[in-house]
Design an enzyme around this catalytic site. Sequence first.
Site, short mmCIF file in Angstrom:
data_model
loop_
_atom_site.label_atom_id
_atom_site.label_comp_id
_atom_site.label_asym_id
_atom_site.label_seq_id
_atom_site.Cartn_x
_atom_site.Cartn_y
_atom_site.Cartn_z
N GLY A 83 3.96 2.25 -2.32
CA GLY A 83 5.01 2.07 -3.31
C GLY A 83 5.82 3.35 -3.43
N GLY A 128 0.80 -1.23 0.00
CA GLY A 128 0.00 0.00 0.00
C GLY A 128 0.82 1.26 0.00
N GLU A 153 13.72 2.46 -7.78
CA GLU A 153 14.43 3.63 -7.26
C GLU A 153 13.64 4.92 -7.50
OE1 GLU A 153 17.15 3.36 -5.45
OE2 GLU A 153 17.26 1.20 -5.81
N SER A 183 9.48 7.37 -12.94
CA SER A 183 9.71 8.61 -13.68
C SER A 183 8.77 9.71 -13.20
CB SER A 183 9.51 8.39 -15.18
OG SER A 183 10.55 7.61 -15.72
#
Length: 388
Positions: free
Chosen positions: A132, A130, A368, A371
């Site tokens: 990200g 829940g 990581e 975008s």
Amino acid sequence: MAFDFSQTDEQRMLVETVRQFIEKEIFPYEREVDRAGEMPMDLAKQIKSRAKEVGLYAANMPEEVGGGGLDVMSQMLMERELGKCNWALQKFVGRPSAILMACRDEQIEKYLLPTVRGEKMEVFALTEPGAGSDAMSISTRAEADGDDYVLNGGKHFISGIGLPDFAIVFTVTGVDETKRGPRKRVTAFLVDRDTPGFSIRRGPRCVSYRAYDNYELFFDNVRLNKRQILGEEGKGFVLANQWLTGGRVMVAANCCGKAERAMELATDWAATRKQFGQTIGKFQGTSFKLADMATELRAADALVAYTCWKLEQGTMTDADAAMAKLFASEMLGRVTDQAIQIFGGMGLMDELPLEMMWRDARIERIWEGTSEIQRHIISRDMLRAKEQ
């Protein structure tokens, strides 16, 4: 202000060492590993052993803890070369999480030094089903109980290969009142794999880096002593952000290496493949693609080098790192796609590494920080400057 990003003799030697290493120790195995979707542990041990022999293992860590002590620019050059090969294999060249430098007291001997020596493996456990991209929405909690904390919750999309020896787990340990309203207090814990109540399983297989596992972690009343806090209580997100920001620049360098490999494959093909009585590189439809690929790669390399220079100077902002990661990862997507187009149908065949590189490139715009998150960081920085 003048910038000189030319390589020193030591950096040129480092690049050549890494290049020779991946050509000998990694390239011969990457297609087999990708097809199998699993990294053989005997091969992992072999890569790790050879990396230690040539001085590449833990090269990103300071010399005082047994690492190679590379400066930021040298780390970037190393990551660029390693980016040319599959993550499932390059993982075992070994670049421990720099966040472990926050270890103190007995944590140094138990976690930091064994990881630098390659005796232990860690995973960085922040992402949740829940939460990200919105890392501050994590719900895994550690409730104080005397000198202990009781941890409950779960994580997913936690990258690694082979079961980790311990996890760096980010949890909520309270709520602070700030000028902007209530804010979760996030704390990082070092959690051993064999701790009662801690379980781990492999998550769904990903189309990118097929042999690079992602794990699901579960915590059911896991009891942790306060000595297992990494850094300070409530300062976990500060630690995470430092690691993520610097890590994004190295992801960008990785992307540049991948793009260069794809471009070289496409250039070789264009120079030798004949259609209609001439090599396809003589057709503008092909040659212009190559020109665009080379130009975008040059621009990405320059941006990554400039960002690393700022990181080394201590002036890099979150927006700087976001720009490098955004541009390099999206550049890689375009370059690998154009390389496939130049190869035509052959580019999608299993005999060549290009279809693997094309698949692998897709995740770079997601992990990581997506975008979209990078664009948010950049635009937020721009707008805040106007509000001041």
